[in-house]
Design an enzyme around this catalytic site. Structure first.
Site, PDB file in Angstrom:
ATOM      1  N   ARG A  24      -1.272 -10.882   5.021  1.00  0.00           N
ATOM      2  CA  ARG A  24      -1.058 -10.970   6.513  1.00  0.00           C
ATOM      3  C   ARG A  24      -0.793 -12.401   6.801  1.00  0.00           C
ATOM      4  NH1 ARG A  24      -7.025  -8.228   8.149  1.00  0.00           N
ATOM      5  NH2 ARG A  24      -6.721  -6.506   7.233  1.00  0.00           N
ATOM      6  N   SER A 116      -4.438  -5.011  10.611  1.00  0.00           N
ATOM      7  CA  SER A 116      -5.802  -4.499  10.650  1.00  0.00           C
ATOM      8  C   SER A 116      -6.220  -4.557  12.199  1.00  0.00           C
ATOM      9  CB  SER A 116      -6.883  -4.962   9.758  1.00  0.00           C
ATOM     10  OG  SER A 116      -8.015  -4.123  10.104  1.00  0.00           O
ATOM     11  N   HIS A 117      -7.341  -5.297  12.326  1.00  0.00           N
ATOM     12  CA  HIS A 117      -7.996  -5.901  13.391  1.00  0.00           C
ATOM     13  C   HIS A 117      -7.310  -7.026  14.154  1.00  0.00           C
ATOM     14  CE1 HIS A 117     -10.132  -7.828  10.424  1.00  0.00           C
ATOM     15  NE2 HIS A 117     -10.497  -8.557  11.289  1.00  0.00           N
ATOM     16  N   ASP A 288     -10.083  -0.111  15.714  1.00  0.00           N
ATOM     17  CA  ASP A 288      -9.355  -1.159  15.558  1.00  0.00           C
ATOM     18  C   ASP A 288      -7.822  -0.543  15.444  1.00  0.00           C
ATOM     19  OD1 ASP A 288      -9.356  -0.062  12.972  1.00  0.00           O
ATOM     20  OD2 ASP A 288      -9.165  -2.182  12.181  1.00  0.00           O
ATOM     21  N   ASP A 290      -5.454  -0.337  13.029  1.00  0.00           N
ATOM     22  CA  ASP A 290      -4.824   0.789  12.216  1.00  0.00           C
ATOM     23  C   ASP A 290      -6.011   1.905  11.922  1.00  0.00           C
ATOM     24  OD1 ASP A 290      -6.768  -1.063  10.813  1.00  0.00           O
ATOM     25  OD2 ASP A 290      -5.887  -0.470   8.797  1.00  0.00           O
ATOM     26  N   ASP A 292      -9.055   2.075  10.854  1.00  0.00           N
ATOM     27  CA  ASP A 292     -10.197   2.357   9.735  1.00  0.00           C
ATOM     28  C   ASP A 292     -11.477   1.701  10.248  1.00  0.00           C
ATOM     29  OD1 ASP A 292      -9.533  -0.360   9.755  1.00  0.00           O
ATOM     30  OD2 ASP A 292      -8.892  -0.527   7.611  1.00  0.00           O
ATOM     31  N   ARG A 293     -11.594   0.944  11.353  1.00  0.00           N
ATOM     32  CA  ARG A 293     -13.106   0.737  11.772  1.00  0.00           C
ATOM     33  C   ARG A 293     -13.366   1.063  12.987  1.00  0.00           C
ATOM     34  NH1 ARG A 293     -13.280  -5.815   9.967  1.00  0.00           N
ATOM     35  NH2 ARG A 293     -11.554  -5.987   8.583  1.00  0.00           N
ATOM     36  N   THR A 360     -16.924  -7.926  -0.469  1.00  0.00           N
ATOM     37  CA  THR A 360     -16.354  -7.650   0.852  1.00  0.00           C
ATOM     38  C   THR A 360     -14.978  -7.128   0.092  1.00  0.00           C
ATOM     39  OG1 THR A 360     -17.270  -8.982   2.206  1.00  0.00           O
ATOM     40  CG2 THR A 360     -15.265  -8.082   2.758  1.00  0.00           C
ATOM     41  N   GLU A 379     -19.258  -1.266   5.273  1.00  0.00           N
ATOM     42  CA  GLU A 379     -19.254  -2.773   5.500  1.00  0.00           C
ATOM     43  C   GLU A 379     -19.945  -3.234   6.881  1.00  0.00           C
ATOM     44  OE1 GLU A 379     -15.668  -4.099   2.730  1.00  0.00           O
ATOM     45  OE2 GLU A 379     -15.060  -3.844   4.832  1.00  0.00           O
ATOM     46  N   SER A 381     -18.716  -5.332   8.848  1.00  0.00           N
ATOM     47  CA  SER A 381     -17.505  -5.646   9.609  1.00  0.00           C
ATOM     48  C   SER A 381     -16.814  -4.153  10.331  1.00  0.00           C
ATOM     49  CB  SER A 381     -16.241  -6.251   8.819  1.00  0.00           C
ATOM     50  OG  SER A 381     -16.106  -5.617   7.644  1.00  0.00           O
ATOM     51  N   LYS A 392     -11.914   2.792   4.412  1.00  0.00           N
ATOM     52  CA  LYS A 392     -12.736   3.101   5.516  1.00  0.00           C
ATOM     53  C   LYS A 392     -12.115   4.040   6.524  1.00  0.00           C
ATOM     54  CE  LYS A 392     -12.026  -1.645   6.873  1.00  0.00           C
ATOM     55  NZ  LYS A 392     -11.683  -2.334   5.511  1.00  0.00           N
TER      56      LYS A 392
END
Length: 565
Positions: A24, A116-117, A288, A290, A292-293, A360, A379, A381, A392
């Site tokens: 990233r 991601s987020h 989020d 992508d 996954d959260r 993690t 997780e 998060s 996830k």
């Protein structure tokens, strides 16, 4: 049409080391000449045992620079002898859906274009992540191999004449250097939606959302935060499950996520919290960038911590056909990341199944899943998932919650209260101090590690707010993988008290600049009179102890966290 591959001379870039979620960086870093190409070439060479003849899946979260990078990767796959790429329509594909597609079509891996987020846009972040053939994030030996190649790369291969149209579903065949190369553009949602129908009882959820047996419809509100989940929520929840169209908001993917931070927590999804507080909906969730959260809310914006969400799901697996119909599904183990609260441990103990504490990073769960020892994991998060894929999965978690609500026919708050009455409550909070200066943040962690080495803190008693805490142990978490015996060290400083309360400090590695200090606080209460109390009040003594021991305020100058969850 015969196309030619070209070898382009290049030189190395420093700092192309993939983390637990890929590489990233700021968009402008990726836009430097040769930067993206270098990393993609190293990913193809180091991530695949043999690029020639392989099949890869490519998709991303719709953020700025994704489409350009998608075309570049396709061109480089063609030049490197890849046989076929499967691409989401317009390049879009959620991270869990991409894992699903890798596994369904038994491909050799996939490349996910996401940060991601993290925020998106021309001045924000971009990321490239490689997933292996099991559908999960590349393990450390693979990311290390990629990183080593970035230190010596001198050329990359690309086929610039190949100009794929990724906005039209269908297959196109090319001839590149005498080899066949296929670009297959697929509906980004279809395979994932089909799989969800196999996992969940859609009829039961549909009845919940429309009302049945004299019970009113459950009104819900899902916030896709202008990330990739918009099309999935629209098709699956509003389409297949029949929720009204106004049950989902911010469902158009935008390159800058509408100027917002696509992180599903109480701070960055504040508009969802505000809406739920009005009391019109009995269930809410946010995702989020992508997909996954997830964040789960009940009526009145009753907040379900990710740690509690994992524990509740673990305690109610029988509500989901995927687990109920598999004789081993409810007997495999559970797992959590080390900073996640021990709430799920209590469920595992009662059910007599293994419970793993891992560093993690979702890749650690994948090893356990592939070995048949893990069925559910999460997780703190805001990541929750099961062995249905190797990532996830935000929408899976929402459908799992709706399955429980469909069977229990009570409120989210009632489910949590019932759970706490049975197991007690692990009060939990996380403080994020974002964009700290790296030097002071490192100094803080170095000081904490010195305390570990000197063993001076163990045995100390702290009296704060009328409560007494005695330090039982202090360490920097280390994990030995029970499957491959690999060792992961320095995963977070833990201060554990005699009553099993915990303070944890970590430096996050998922940002593109600066340092993020994460402080985790956990305390257990068995008295039902405490269950409705605010965690910030219950945990205030431990928070004060954490700030005192770490000297966070003095070293960083930060008097308040950026985000509290």
């Amino acid at each position: 049409m015969a196309l030619a591959a070209t070898s382009v001379a290049t030189s190395t870039f420093e700092g192309q080391k993939p983390g637990t979620s890929g590489l990233r960086k700021n968009v402008k870093v990726y836009q430097q000449p040769h930067y993206t190409e270098n990393f993609v070439q190293c990913t193809l060479s180091g991530g695949l045992s043999e690029p020639v003849g392989s099949t890869l899946v490519i998709g991303g979260d719709g953020r700025f620079y994704m489409k350009e990078a998608t075309v570049t990767i396709i061109q480089m796959c063609a030049a490197n002898g890849v046989r076929k790429v499967i691409v989401g329509e317009n390049g879009l594909m959620s991270t869990p859906a991409l894992s699903c597609v890798i596994r369904k079509y038994e491909t050799d891996g996939g490349i996910i274009l996401t940060a991601s987020h993290n925020p998106g846009g021309p001045d924000a972040d971009f990321g490239i992540k490689f997933n292996t053939s099991n559908g999960g994030p590349a393990p450390e030996n693979v990311t290390n191999a990629i990183f080593e190649l970035t230190k010596t790369i001198s050329e990359y291969k690309i086929c610039p004449e190949l100009q794929p149209n990724i906005s039209v579903i269908g297959s196109t065949d090319y001839q590149v250097e005498g080899r066949s190369f296929t670009v297959e553009v697929i509906d980004s949602v279809a395979d994932y939606a089909t799989y969800m129908k196999e996992i969940f009882d859609f009829n039961a959820i549909r009845d919940l959302l429309s009302g049945s047996d004299g019970k009113p419809a459950l009104k819900i509100l899902l916030n896709a935060m202008h990330g990739v989940m918009g099309p999935y929520v629209t098709e699956i929840v509003c389409g297949e499950l029949g929720a009204p169209s106004d049950s989902a908001v911010n469902c158009v993917p935008l390159t800058d996520f509408g100027g917002h931070h696509p992180d599903p927590n109480l701070t960055y999804a504040a508009d969802l919290v505000t809406s739920l507080k009005e009391g019109q909906q009995g269930f809410g969730a946010a995702f989020d960038g992508d997909g996954d959260r997830n964040m789960i809310l009940g009526k009145g914006a009753f907040f379900v911590t990710p740690s509690d969400s994992l524990a509740v799901l673990a305690n109610n697996l029988q509500c989901i056909p995927y687990f109920r119909n598999d004789s081993s599904g409810t007997k495999k183990g559970f797992a959590r990341s080390m900073p996640t609260s021990g709430a799920v441990d209590r469920v595992a103990q009662k059910k007599g199944v293994e419970c793993f504490e891992v560093p993690t990073g979702w890749k650690f769960f994948g090893n356990l899943m592939d070995a048949g020892r893990l069925t559910l994991c999460g997780e703190e998060s805001f990541g929750t998932g099961s062995d249905h894929i190797r990532e996830k999965d935000g929408l899976w978690a929402v459908l799992a919650w709706l399955s429980i609500l469909a069977e229990k026919r009570c409120s989210v708050e009632d489910i949590l209260m019932g759970h706490w009455n049975e197991y007690g409550r692990n009060f939990y909070t996380r403080y994020d101090y974002e964009n700290c200066e790296s030097g002071p943040a490192k100094k803080m962690m170095d000081n904490l590690n010195t305390l570990i080495d000197e063993n001076t803190l163990v045995g100390e008693t702290h009296n704060v707010g009328g409560k007494t805490y005695k330090v039982a142990t202090m360490d920097n978490f280390s994990y030995t993988d029970p499957i491959d015996a690999s060792i992961s060290k320095n995963q977070g400083v833990r201060i554990i008290f005699s009553d099993n309360s915990r303070i944890i400090f970590r430096l996050s590695g998922t940002g593109s600049s600066g340092a993020t200090i994460r402080m985790y606080i956990e305390g257990y209460e068995s008295d039902p009179a405490t269950f409705s109390q605010d965690p910030q009040i219950v945990l205030k003594p431990l928070i004060e102890i954490a700030l005192q021991i770490s000297q966070l305020k003095q070293l960083t100058g930060r008097t308040e966290p950026t985000v509290i969850t």
